[in-house]
Design an enzyme around this catalytic site. Structure first.
Site, PDB file in Angstrom:
ATOM      1  N   HIS A 189      39.819  17.224   8.885  1.00  0.00           N
ATOM      2  CA  HIS A 189      40.628  16.193   8.225  1.00  0.00           C
ATOM      3  C   HIS A 189      41.425  16.807   7.088  1.00  0.00           C
ATOM      4  O   HIS A 189      40.864  17.490   6.236  1.00  0.00           O
ATOM      5  CB  HIS A 189      39.737  15.066   7.705  1.00  0.00           C
TER       6      HIS A 189
ATOM      7  N   PRO B 212      27.539   7.999  -2.940  1.00  0.00           N
ATOM      8  CA  PRO B 212      28.210   8.672  -1.826  1.00  0.00           C
ATOM      9  C   PRO B 212      29.733   8.529  -1.812  1.00  0.00           C
ATOM     10  O   PRO B 212      30.402   9.073  -0.966  1.00  0.00           O
ATOM     11  CB  PRO B 212      27.585   8.035  -0.585  1.00  0.00           C
TER      12      PRO B 212
ATOM     13  N   TYR C 158      37.636  16.714  -4.027  1.00  0.00           N
ATOM     14  CA  TYR C 158      37.161  16.163  -2.759  1.00  0.00           C
ATOM     15  C   TYR C 158      36.874  17.278  -1.750  1.00  0.00           C
ATOM     16  O   TYR C 158      35.858  17.240  -1.055  1.00  0.00           O
ATOM     17  CB  TYR C 158      38.196  15.194  -2.165  1.00  0.00           C
TER      18      TYR C 158
HETATM   19  P1  FAS Z   1      16.494  14.696   2.249  1.00  0.00           P
HETATM   20  O1  FAS Z   1      16.011  13.468   1.527  1.00  0.00           O
HETATM   21  O2  FAS Z   1      17.508  14.548   3.341  1.00  0.00           O
HETATM   22  O3  FAS Z   1      15.250  15.459   2.912  1.00  0.00           O
HETATM   23  C1  FAS Z   1      14.037  15.586   2.191  1.00  0.00           C
HETATM   24  C2  FAS Z   1      12.908  15.718   3.221  1.00  0.00           C
HETATM   25  O4  FAS Z   1      11.685  15.909   2.511  1.00  0.00           O
HETATM   26  C3  FAS Z   1      12.760  14.459   4.059  1.00  0.00           C
HETATM   27  O5  FAS Z   1      12.721  14.781   5.437  1.00  0.00           O
HETATM   28  C4  FAS Z   1      11.427  13.870   3.583  1.00  0.00           C
HETATM   29  O6  FAS Z   1      10.711  13.218   4.639  1.00  0.00           O
HETATM   30  C5  FAS Z   1      10.683  15.109   3.117  1.00  0.00           C
HETATM   31  N1  FAS Z   1       9.640  14.817   2.134  1.00  0.00           N
HETATM   32  C6  FAS Z   1       9.674  13.911   1.128  1.00  0.00           C
HETATM   33  N2  FAS Z   1       8.505  13.942   0.448  1.00  0.00           N
HETATM   34  C7  FAS Z   1       7.736  14.903   1.040  1.00  0.00           C
HETATM   35  C8  FAS Z   1       6.423  15.404   0.806  1.00  0.00           C
HETATM   36  N3  FAS Z   1       5.658  14.912  -0.175  1.00  0.00           N
HETATM   37  N4  FAS Z   1       5.954  16.382   1.613  1.00  0.00           N
HETATM   38  C9  FAS Z   1       6.718  16.885   2.619  1.00  0.00           C
HETATM   39  N5  FAS Z   1       7.971  16.446   2.903  1.00  0.00           N
HETATM   40  C10 FAS Z   1       8.455  15.469   2.109  1.00  0.00           C
HETATM   41  N6  FAS Z   1      25.513  12.099   1.273  1.00  0.00           N
HETATM   42  C11 FAS Z   1      26.825  12.219   1.594  1.00  0.00           C
HETATM   43  O7  FAS Z   1      27.415  13.265   1.321  1.00  0.00           O
HETATM   44  N7  FAS Z   1      27.487  11.181   2.223  1.00  0.00           N
HETATM   45  C12 FAS Z   1      26.840  10.021   2.565  1.00  0.00           C
HETATM   46  O8  FAS Z   1      27.449   9.113   3.127  1.00  0.00           O
HETATM   47  C13 FAS Z   1      25.484   9.858   2.265  1.00  0.00           C
HETATM   48  N8  FAS Z   1      24.820   8.710   2.617  1.00  0.00           N
HETATM   49  C14 FAS Z   1      23.504   8.577   2.274  1.00  0.00           C
HETATM   50  C15 FAS Z   1      22.781   7.417   2.611  1.00  0.00           C
HETATM   51  C16 FAS Z   1      21.445   7.268   2.240  1.00  0.00           C
HETATM   52  C17 FAS Z   1      20.689   6.007   2.614  1.00  0.00           C
HETATM   53  C18 FAS Z   1      20.789   8.297   1.523  1.00  0.00           C
HETATM   54  C19 FAS Z   1      19.344   8.136   1.085  1.00  0.00           C
HETATM   55  C20 FAS Z   1      21.482   9.459   1.207  1.00  0.00           C
HETATM   56  C21 FAS Z   1      22.838   9.614   1.584  1.00  0.00           C
HETATM   57  N9  FAS Z   1      23.558  10.779   1.298  1.00  0.00           N
HETATM   58  C22 FAS Z   1      24.858  10.932   1.597  1.00  0.00           C
HETATM   59  C23 FAS Z   1      22.930  11.874   0.644  1.00  0.00           C
HETATM   60  C24 FAS Z   1      22.136  12.638   1.672  1.00  0.00           C
HETATM   61  O9  FAS Z   1      23.003  13.010   2.705  1.00  0.00           O
HETATM   62  C25 FAS Z   1      21.473  13.769   0.958  1.00  0.00           C
HETATM   63  O10 FAS Z   1      22.377  14.419   0.080  1.00  0.00           O
HETATM   64  C26 FAS Z   1      20.868  14.776   1.891  1.00  0.00           C
HETATM   65  O11 FAS Z   1      20.013  14.092   2.773  1.00  0.00           O
HETATM   66  C27 FAS Z   1      20.129  15.802   1.025  1.00  0.00           C
HETATM   67  O12 FAS Z   1      19.321  16.542   1.846  1.00  0.00           O
HETATM   68  P2  FAS Z   1      17.894  17.028   1.321  1.00  0.00           P
HETATM   69  O13 FAS Z   1      18.024  17.592  -0.037  1.00  0.00           O
HETATM   70  O14 FAS Z   1      17.351  17.869   2.431  1.00  0.00           O
HETATM   71  O15 FAS Z   1      17.021  15.696   1.139  1.00  0.00           O
HETATM   72  C1  PHB Z   2      30.248   8.898   5.945  1.00  0.00           C
HETATM   73  O1  PHB Z   2      29.046   8.544   6.066  1.00  0.00           O
HETATM   74  O2  PHB Z   2      30.969   9.160   6.933  1.00  0.00           O
HETATM   75  C2  PHB Z   2      30.829   9.011   4.555  1.00  0.00           C
HETATM   76  C3  PHB Z   2      30.102   8.531   3.476  1.00  0.00           C
HETATM   77  C4  PHB Z   2      30.640   8.631   2.208  1.00  0.00           C
HETATM   78  C5  PHB Z   2      31.907   9.188   2.040  1.00  0.00           C
HETATM   79  C6  PHB Z   2      32.626   9.668   3.128  1.00  0.00           C
HETATM   80  C7  PHB Z   2      32.082   9.561   4.403  1.00  0.00           C
HETATM   81  O3  PHB Z   2      32.438   9.278   0.791  1.00  0.00           O
END
Ligand code: FAS
Ligand code: PHB
Length: 399
Positions: free
Chosen positions: A75, A296, A392
Site C-alpha cells: 500500500h 491501534p 505511519y
Molecule cells: P501477544 O499478546 O500477541 O502474545 C503474547 C502471548 O503470550 C500470547 O500467546 C499469550 O497467550 C501468551 N501468554 C500470556 N501470559 C502467559 C503466561 N503466563 N505464560 C505463557 N504464555 C503466556 N496491533 C496493530 O498493529 N494493529 C491492530 O489492528 C491491532 N489490533 C489488536 C486487537 C486486539 C484485540 C489486541 C489485544 C491487540 C491488537 N493489536 C494490534 C496489537 C497486537 O497486534 C500486538 O501488538 C501483538 O499481538 C503483540 O504481540 P506479542 O508481543 O507477541 O503479544
Molecule cells: C487492521 O486490523 O487491518 C488495522 C488495524 C489498525 C490500523 C490499520 C489496520 O490502524
C-alpha cells in the site's frame, strides 16, 4: 520435577516470542518457547493487519518472508475521511518511496509457527502455572505444570514475550518498574468478512457518530472497525447494525461501494496507551505487548513488537558471539526511545479521529473544533502530511 536447560527461554508464542525464537535459532542460539494457550487458540486471535518495511525485513531475515511477499498487498497511501470527503495521504510520495504492507498478524504467526516446527524447535503449548525465578541472578529459570507434572527450564536469559496480561512484567516488584498508562473512553468493534474491500487503500474516518476504519486482509477479505462505547457488548451489535453504522460514518461514494456480508469474526477491544519502564530486569527482558500497548489507530502494535525483537535479538547474538553484554545493557534505552515515538503517533491519530464523549477531562465541543482545524490543516499542508506519512510507514532505527 523434570529439569532441562537452554540458552534463552521465551515466555509467549505470539509474534514477539516466535520471531525472537526464529532469529535466535538462525544465529545458532538455543531457545525454548513456553506458551499458556494452544497453538490453535493463538492463531484464532484476529489482531494486526499493517506491517512496516522494517517488520517485513525482519520476517525475511528470519526466513519466513516467502508467503508474505507472495500474498501481502503493498500500500502506497491511506485515505482520511471527514466532513463527507476523502483525502489521499501519499505515503510513497511523501517519504521518498516507502510503503506499508497488508498482511495479517494471523498469517505472520502461522508462518513463524510452521518454520519453528520444521526446525524441530521445542515449543511448549498449554503450559499451566508458568512462573519465572531468579531472573536477577546468573541462573534464571522458568517452571510450569503440564499433565500433572512440574517442569523447570534453566537458562542464561528469560525473554518476556507474554503480552499485556503476562506473568513476566507481573513478576517484577512494583518498586522496580514504572507504568505509564492512559485508557481511552471508547473501544473498537472489529469484524472480519469475506467481501471485497470498499477501496484500494485503508480509509480512516472521523465522523460525529464516531471513528470508523475500513481495512482489509486481502482483495476478498475485509477487516472493518467502528468506535463503540466501553459499555457495549458483542450481543448489542448484530451484523446489520454494524454495516449500517459503518455506512453512516463514510463519505457517500464509499458508502455506496460498501460490500456487506456475514461476519466471520467479531470482537470488541479497549484502547489504551501503556508503557512499562525499564524493559530489562537483570537477565529478564520484556518485549512487545509485555512492555507496551498502543491504541491501534496508528497500526503500530505489531510493528513495535518487531522493533523490540530486532534490538533484543541483536543484543543476544552480540552477547554469545562477541561475549559482549553492551547491547543487552542498552536494550531498554534504545527500545524505549522508539516506543515512545510510536506511542506519541498512536495517541495523535487516536486524538485526531475519534469522537470524545463529553465528560470531565475530555475536550468537549472545543475538542471537536480543534479536530476539524487539525484535519483541515493536515490535508492542506505538505509538511503536516509528510510528518504523518513518515510516522505511519515507520521511523528509522537508531542502530
Ligand atoms: P501477544 O499478546 O500477541 O502474545 C503474547 C502471548 O503470550 C500470547 O500467546 C499469550 O497467550 C501468551 N501468554 C500470556 N501470559 C502467559 C503466561 N503466563 N505464560 C505463557 N504464555 C503466556 N496491533 C496493530 O498493529 N494493529 C491492530 O489492528 C491491532 N489490533 C489488536 C486487537 C486486539 C484485540 C489486541 C489485544 C491487540 C491488537 N493489536 C494490534 C496489537 C497486537 O497486534 C500486538 O501488538 C501483538 O499481538 C503483540 O504481540 P506479542 O508481543 O507477541 O503479544
Ligand atoms: C487492521 O486490523 O487491518 C488495522 C488495524 C489498525 C490500523 C490499520 C489496520 O490502524
Amino acid at each position: 520435577m523434570t529439569i532441562s536447560r537452554t540458552q534463552v527461554v521465551i515466555v509467549g508464542a505470539g509474534p514477539s516470542g516466535l520471531l525472537l525464537g526464529q532469529l535466535l535459532h538462525r544465529a545458532g542460539i538455543a531457545n525454548v518457547i513456553v506458551e499458556q494457550r494452544s497453538g490453535d487458540y493463538v492463531l484464532s486471535r484476529i489482531r494486526a493487519g499493517i506491517i512496516e518495511q522494517i517488520c517485513q525485513d525482519l520476517l525475511i531475515e528470519a526466513g519466513v518472508g516467502e508467503r508474505m511477499l507472495a500474498e501481502g498487498l503493498v500500500h502506497k497511501g491511506i485515505e482520511l475521511c471527514f466532513a463527507g470527503q476523502r483525502h489521499h495521504i501519499d505515503l510513497h510520495g511523501l517519504t521518498g518511496g516507502k510503503t506499508v504492507m497488508v498482511y495479517g498478524q494471523t498469517e505472520i504467526t502461522r508462518d513463524l509457527m510452521d518454520a519453528r516446527a520444521s526446525a524441530g524447535l521445542r515449543t511448549v503449548y498449554e503450559a499451566d502455572k508458568v512462573a519465572i525465578h531468579d531472573y536477577d541472578t546468573s541462573t534464571p529459570s522458568l517452571s510450569y505444570h503440564q499433565h500433572g507434572k512440574v517442569y523447570t527450564v534453566k537458562a542464561d536469559f528469560i525473554a518476556g514475550c507474554d503480552g499485556f496480561h503476562g506473568v513476566c512484567r507481573a513478576s517484577v516488584p512494583a518498586a522496580a518498574i514504572q507504568n505509564f498508562e492512559r485508557v481511552y473512553p471508547f473501544g473498537w468493534l472489529g469484524i472480519l468478512a469475506d467481501v471485497p474491500p470498499v477501496s484500494d487503500e485503508l480509509i480512516y474516518s472521523n465522523h460525529p457518530r464516531g471513528f470508523a476504519l475500513c481495512s482489509m486482509r486481502s482483495k476478498t477479505r475485509v477487516r472493518h472497525y467502528v468506535q463503540c462505547s466501553l459499555d457495549d457488548k458483542l450481543e448489542d451489535w448484530s451484523d446489520d447494525r454494524f454495516w449500517s453504522e459503518l455506512k453512516s460514518r463514510l463519505d457517500p461514494q464509499a458508502a455506496a461501494r460498501l460490500h456487506t456480508g456475514p461476519s466471520i469474526e467479531k470482537s470488541i477491544a479497549p484502547l489504551r496507551s501503556f508503557v512499562a519502564e525499564p524493559m530489562r530486569f537483570g537477565n529478564l527482558f520484556l518485549a512487545g505487548d509485555a512492555a507496551h500497548i498502543v491504541p491501534p489507530t496508528g497500526a503500530k502494535g505489531l510493528n513495535l513488537a518487531a522493533s523490540d525483537v530486532r534490538y533484543l535479538s541483536r543484543a543476544f547474538i552480540e552477547n554469545y558471539t562477541e561475549k559482549s553484554y553492551a547491547g543487552l545493557a542498552d536494550y531498554s534505552r534504545k527500545a524505549l526511545r522508539r516506543i515512545w515515538k510510536a506511542e506519541r503517533f498512536s495517541w495523535y491519530m487516536t486524538s485526531l479521529l475519534h469522537r470524545f464523549p463529553l465528560g470531565p477531562g475530555d475536550t468537549g465541543n472545543v475538542g471537536a473544533k480543534m479536530q476539524q482545524a487539525e484535519l483541515d490543516y493536515l490535508v492542506n499542508s505538505k509538511a503536516a502530511m509528510t510528518s504523518l506519512a513518515e510516522n505511519y510507514v515507520g521511523l528509522p532505527f537508531e542502530e
